[in-house]
Design a protein around this motif. Structure first.
Motif, PDB file in Angstrom:
ATOM      1  N   CYS A 141       0.794  -1.255  -0.221  1.00 50.20           N
ATOM      2  CA  CYS A 141      -0.057  -0.113   0.099  1.00 50.20           C
ATOM      3  C   CYS A 141       0.793   1.098   0.031  1.00 50.20           C
ATOM      4  O   CYS A 141       0.675   2.249  -0.771  1.00 50.20           O
ATOM      5  CB  CYS A 141      -0.820   0.077   1.178  1.00 50.20           C
ATOM      6  N   ARG A 142       1.800   1.181   0.838  1.00 53.15           N
ATOM      7  CA  ARG A 142       2.657   2.291   1.109  1.00 53.15           C
ATOM      8  C   ARG A 142       3.543   2.674  -0.436  1.00 53.15           C
ATOM      9  O   ARG A 142       3.548   3.853  -0.788  1.00 53.15           O
ATOM     10  CB  ARG A 142       3.647   2.314   1.992  1.00 53.15           C
ATOM     11  N   VAL A 143       3.926   1.634  -0.913  1.00 54.13           N
ATOM     12  CA  VAL A 143       4.629   1.813  -2.174  1.00 54.13           C
ATOM     13  C   VAL A 143       3.651   2.581  -3.378  1.00 54.13           C
ATOM     14  O   VAL A 143       4.057   3.404  -4.086  1.00 54.13           O
ATOM     15  CB  VAL A 143       5.313   0.732  -2.833  1.00 54.13           C
ATOM     16  N   PHE A 144       2.453   2.002  -3.203  1.00 54.95           N
ATOM     17  CA  PHE A 144       1.501   2.540  -4.369  1.00 54.95           C
ATOM     18  C   PHE A 144       1.117   3.959  -3.871  1.00 54.95           C
ATOM     19  O   PHE A 144       0.965   4.828  -4.881  1.00 54.95           O
ATOM     20  CB  PHE A 144       0.168   1.894  -4.112  1.00 54.95           C
ATOM     21  N   HIS A 145       0.989   4.140  -2.672  1.00 56.98           N
ATOM     22  CA  HIS A 145       0.627   5.671  -2.337  1.00 56.98           C
ATOM     23  C   HIS A 145       1.821   6.632  -2.557  1.00 56.98           C
ATOM     24  O   HIS A 145       1.437   7.979  -2.906  1.00 56.98           O
ATOM     25  CB  HIS A 145       0.278   5.598  -0.807  1.00 56.98           C
ATOM     26  N   ARG A 146       3.221   6.169  -2.548  1.00 57.82           N
ATOM     27  CA  ARG A 146       4.188   6.759  -3.160  1.00 57.82           C
ATOM     28  C   ARG A 146       4.029   7.500  -4.493  1.00 57.82           C
ATOM     29  O   ARG A 146       4.790   8.364  -4.773  1.00 57.82           O
ATOM     30  CB  ARG A 146       5.538   6.261  -2.567  1.00 57.82           C
ATOM     31  N   GLN A 147       3.395   6.484  -5.248  1.00 59.08           N
ATOM     32  CA  GLN A 147       3.219   6.896  -6.615  1.00 59.08           C
ATOM     33  C   GLN A 147       2.228   8.365  -6.850  1.00 59.08           C
ATOM     34  O   GLN A 147       2.315   8.863  -7.826  1.00 59.08           O
ATOM     35  CB  GLN A 147       2.917   5.799  -7.593  1.00 59.08           C
ATOM     36  N   LEU A 148       1.413   8.337  -5.783  1.00 59.76           N
ATOM     37  CA  LEU A 148       0.602   9.618  -5.853  1.00 59.76           C
ATOM     38  C   LEU A 148       1.027  10.835  -5.289  1.00 59.76           C
ATOM     39  O   LEU A 148       0.580  11.979  -5.438  1.00 59.76           O
ATOM     40  CB  LEU A 148      -0.492   9.119  -5.106  1.00 59.76           C
ATOM     41  N   LEU A 194       9.001  -5.410   9.427  1.00 62.98           N
ATOM     42  CA  LEU A 194       9.347  -4.097   9.351  1.00 62.98           C
ATOM     43  C   LEU A 194      10.097  -3.938   8.088  1.00 62.98           C
ATOM     44  O   LEU A 194      10.364  -2.522   7.639  1.00 62.98           O
ATOM     45  CB  LEU A 194      10.459  -3.765  10.270  1.00 62.98           C
ATOM     46  N   GLY A 195      10.247  -4.731   7.257  1.00 59.46           N
ATOM     47  CA  GLY A 195      10.834  -4.644   5.889  1.00 59.46           C
ATOM     48  C   GLY A 195      10.112  -3.824   4.888  1.00 59.46           C
ATOM     49  O   GLY A 195       8.776  -3.685   5.023  1.00 59.46           O
ATOM     50  N   PHE A 196      10.752  -2.754   4.271  1.00 56.98           N
ATOM     51  CA  PHE A 196       9.909  -1.732   3.439  1.00 56.98           C
ATOM     52  C   PHE A 196      11.009  -1.428   2.140  1.00 56.98           C
ATOM     53  O   PHE A 196      12.153  -1.465   2.292  1.00 56.98           O
ATOM     54  CB  PHE A 196       9.548  -0.327   4.106  1.00 56.98           C
ATOM     55  N   ASP A 197      10.377  -0.872   1.062  1.00 58.94           N
ATOM     56  CA  ASP A 197      11.204  -0.688  -0.067  1.00 58.94           C
ATOM     57  C   ASP A 197      11.594   1.001   0.245  1.00 58.94           C
ATOM     58  O   ASP A 197      10.878   1.864   0.702  1.00 58.94           O
ATOM     59  CB  ASP A 197      10.031  -0.626  -1.056  1.00 58.94           C
ATOM     60  N   GLU A 198      12.875   1.222  -0.418  1.00 57.09           N
ATOM     61  CA  GLU A 198      13.364   2.442  -0.349  1.00 57.09           C
ATOM     62  C   GLU A 198      12.685   3.556  -0.825  1.00 57.09           C
ATOM     63  O   GLU A 198      12.676   4.557  -0.631  1.00 57.09           O
ATOM     64  CB  GLU A 198      14.959   2.372  -0.919  1.00 57.09           C
ATOM     65  N   ALA A 199      11.693   3.049  -1.777  1.00 58.82           N
ATOM     66  CA  ALA A 199      10.755   4.348  -2.397  1.00 58.82           C
ATOM     67  C   ALA A 199      10.125   4.729  -1.485  1.00 58.82           C
ATOM     68  O   ALA A 199       9.291   5.850  -1.750  1.00 58.82           O
ATOM     69  CB  ALA A 199      10.064   3.480  -3.405  1.00 58.82           C
ATOM     70  N   GLU A 200       9.625   4.303  -0.341  1.00 58.59           N
ATOM     71  CA  GLU A 200       8.710   4.694   0.733  1.00 58.59           C
ATOM     72  C   GLU A 200       9.130   5.988   1.282  1.00 58.59           C
ATOM     73  O   GLU A 200       8.199   6.628   1.707  1.00 58.59           O
ATOM     74  CB  GLU A 200       8.330   3.433   1.534  1.00 58.59           C
ATOM     75  N   HIS A 201      10.035   6.282   1.415  1.00 61.88           N
ATOM     76  CA  HIS A 201      10.667   7.487   2.236  1.00 61.88           C
ATOM     77  C   HIS A 201      10.099   8.625   1.841  1.00 61.88           C
ATOM     78  O   HIS A 201       9.842   8.969   0.503  1.00 61.88           O
ATOM     79  CB  HIS A 201      12.187   7.676   2.159  1.00 61.88           C
ATOM     80  N   PRO A 202       9.670   9.572   2.877  1.00 61.37           N
ATOM     81  CA  PRO A 202       9.627   9.414   4.165  1.00 61.37           C
ATOM     82  C   PRO A 202       8.726   8.470   4.757  1.00 61.37           C
ATOM     83  O   PRO A 202       7.291   8.653   4.488  1.00 61.37           O
ATOM     84  CB  PRO A 202       9.455  10.887   4.663  1.00 61.37           C
ATOM     85  N   VAL A 203       8.985   7.576   5.620  1.00 61.10           N
ATOM     86  CA  VAL A 203       8.105   6.542   6.139  1.00 61.10           C
ATOM     87  C   VAL A 203       8.262   6.443   7.600  1.00 61.10           C
ATOM     88  O   VAL A 203       9.422   6.438   8.034  1.00 61.10           O
ATOM     89  CB  VAL A 203       8.439   5.162   5.435  1.00 61.10           C
ATOM     90  N   ALA A 204       7.207   6.187   8.389  1.00 61.57           N
ATOM     91  CA  ALA A 204       7.328   6.272   9.640  1.00 61.57           C
ATOM     92  C   ALA A 204       6.680   4.922  10.347  1.00 61.57           C
ATOM     93  O   ALA A 204       6.025   4.435   9.574  1.00 61.57           O
ATOM     94  CB  ALA A 204       6.322   7.402  10.526  1.00 61.57           C
ATOM     95  N   CYS A 205       7.421   4.298  11.241  1.00 65.84           N
ATOM     96  CA  CYS A 205       6.918   2.888  11.900  1.00 65.84           C
ATOM     97  C   CYS A 205       6.168   3.482  13.158  1.00 65.84           C
ATOM     98  O   CYS A 205       6.623   4.080  14.002  1.00 65.84           O
ATOM     99  CB  CYS A 205       8.206   2.140  12.344  1.00 65.84           C
ATOM    100  N   LYS A 251      -0.242   7.478 -14.638  1.00 65.40           N
ATOM    101  CA  LYS A 251       0.950   7.401 -14.704  1.00 65.40           C
ATOM    102  C   LYS A 251       1.504   6.809 -13.308  1.00 65.40           C
ATOM    103  O   LYS A 251       2.395   6.133 -13.252  1.00 65.40           O
ATOM    104  CB  LYS A 251       1.582   8.831 -14.569  1.00 65.40           C
ATOM    105  N   ALA A 252       0.623   7.044 -12.260  1.00 63.71           N
ATOM    106  CA  ALA A 252       0.724   6.515 -11.145  1.00 63.71           C
ATOM    107  C   ALA A 252       0.948   4.811 -10.922  1.00 63.71           C
ATOM    108  O   ALA A 252       1.359   4.174 -10.536  1.00 63.71           O
ATOM    109  CB  ALA A 252      -0.057   6.820  -9.915  1.00 63.71           C
ATOM    110  N   VAL A 253      -0.292   4.296 -11.700  1.00 57.00           N
ATOM    111  CA  VAL A 253      -0.318   2.846 -12.019  1.00 57.00           C
ATOM    112  C   VAL A 253       0.720   2.347 -12.678  1.00 57.00           C
ATOM    113  O   VAL A 253       1.440   1.266 -12.320  1.00 57.00           O
ATOM    114  CB  VAL A 253      -1.870   2.430 -12.600  1.00 57.00           C
ATOM    115  N   GLU A 254       1.053   3.194 -13.632  1.00 58.65           N
ATOM    116  CA  GLU A 254       2.482   2.868 -14.740  1.00 58.65           C
ATOM    117  C   GLU A 254       3.664   2.818 -13.719  1.00 58.65           C
ATOM    118  O   GLU A 254       4.415   1.977 -13.745  1.00 58.65           O
ATOM    119  CB  GLU A 254       2.422   3.606 -15.890  1.00 58.65           C
ATOM    120  N   ALA A 255       3.524   3.606 -12.915  1.00 57.77           N
ATOM    121  CA  ALA A 255       4.905   3.603 -11.962  1.00 57.77           C
ATOM    122  C   ALA A 255       5.015   2.636 -10.970  1.00 57.77           C
ATOM    123  O   ALA A 255       5.933   2.193 -10.576  1.00 57.77           O
ATOM    124  CB  ALA A 255       4.930   5.109 -11.360  1.00 57.77           C
TER     125      ALA A 255
END
Length: 351
Positions: free
Chosen positions: A33-40, A65-76, A269-273
């Motif tokens: 979800c977070r990686v998808f939201h990051r595209q927006l 806790l694992g996450f993708d680098e694209a998610e920054h800024p990200v909080a736990c 474009k967000a979906v494509e990304a």
């Protein structure tokens, strides 16, 4: 924490303070979800689902806790109430590379109450402050708190001031406030999201009391038009269910709330990304539906939205479903030019 890691979040730096965040939501704001939201939105602060301190210390940390680098800024967001365990968990969170660690003082579920954390901690601000202090001593990333305005029969004027006084004195970098009480007895967690009345004015009064501290507003914010007017009164806006159910709300965040130039993010474009991430995870054995379920409301209220949802809902769960399901669903949505001349998007979902 990784040395020389680029700082993407800083509550003391006006350029890096979060003006918009997506609330932590159990079963929803997972890593996909977070990686998808990051595209927006490139700037929105994204939160994990709540994870307990015990699970962080003793459980499968990569899974939790694992996450993708694209998610920054990200909080736990952590759930817990033992200062020593919360400090140890915060250190692990920082070592994983998160930009912030947040204490849950708002969840009203029975399971959370039985563990003596979540909203019931509104009744013990000294304990929350002890957790903040212990965590601040262990990490260099921001330590924040997300709370309610009170629980049960508490007077919100007294309860919220007491929580703010204690956690800011202990060094908390920010306080995110869900602007309604939680009823620990008599209401389900779902009912606690809607039945207790919202009191935005109470949060505004808190901000006036703490003009130099970061106070963020959460609860019932329906879209950017609704939320943006509160930026005159508070420092940050946090949307939950509205952002999840109607994620296109987020496409205007960078321009409207952060002053970014250019057009709003195109949902196409967000979906494509997002597709390369989906392909990579599919190759690693993740099922397509685990990633596409977060996208169902993207074209809410637009021609083709029903087909988009149906294709993703029905076909993504089939064994071996691949990227072709997403491209098929995207082709069912009306062309972008038609989309952009349609009616304004308004969400009826409350955060």
């Amino acid at each position: 924490m990784t040395e020389n890691k680029k700082k993407t979040l800083d509550y003391t730096d006006p350029g890096l303070r979060p003006r918009f965040a997506v609330a932590p939501m159990m079963d929803w704001t997972d890593r996909h979800c977070r990686v998808f939201h990051r595209q927006l939105s490139h700037r929105a602060l994204l939160y994990t689902e709540m994870v307990t301190s015990g699970a962080v210390i003793h459980g499968d940390r990569e899974r939790l806790l694992g996450f993708d680098e694209a998610e920054h800024p990200v909080a736990c967001q952590l759930g817990g109430s033992d200062p020593k365990d919360m400090a140890a968990s915060a250190r692990i969170v920082e070592d994983f590379g998160y930009d912030e660690v947040n204490i849950n003082v708002g969840c009203p579920s029975d399971r959370v109450q039985s563990g003596s954390f979540g909203a019931c901690l509104m009744q013990d601000p000294d304990l929350v402050a002890s957790c903040v202090s212990a965590m601040k001593a262990e990490v260099s990333i921001p330590v924040t708190v997300k709370c309610r305005i009170g629980v049960d029969e508490q007077d919100p004027e007294v309860a919220l001031d007491a929580m703010a006084d204690k956690v800011f004195a202990a060094g908390a970098d920010a306080l995110w406030v869900h602007a309604r009480k939680a009823w620990l007895q008599g209401l389900s967690p779902k009912e606690n999201r809607d039945i207790p009345p919202l009191d935005y004015d109470r949060v505004v009064r808190l901000k006036k009391r703490y003009p130099d501290a970061f106070i963020g507003l959460n609860g019932g914010l329906q879209d950017l038009d609704h939320a943006e007017r509160f930026l005159e009164c508070v420092d940050g806006l946090m949307l939950g269910r509205a952002a999840y159910h109607t994620p296109q709300i987020m496409t205007g965040v960078d321009r409207r709330l952060y002053g970014a130039g250019g057009d709003d993010v195109s949902p196409w474009k967000a979906v494509e990304a997002y597709l390369p991430y989906i392909e990579r995870k599919l190759a690693g054995g993740v099922r397509l539906a685990h990633m596409t379920r977060h996208m169902l409301g993207l074209f809410h209220g637009r021609p083709g939205a029903r087909s988009w949802r149906r294709i993703l809902t029905v076909e993504a769960i089939r064994p071996g479903a691949g990227i072709e399901v997403v491209t098929k669903a995207l082709s069912a949505v009306s062309p972008q030019d038609d989309y952009e001349t349609g009616p304004d998007l308004k969400s009826g979902h409350a955060a």
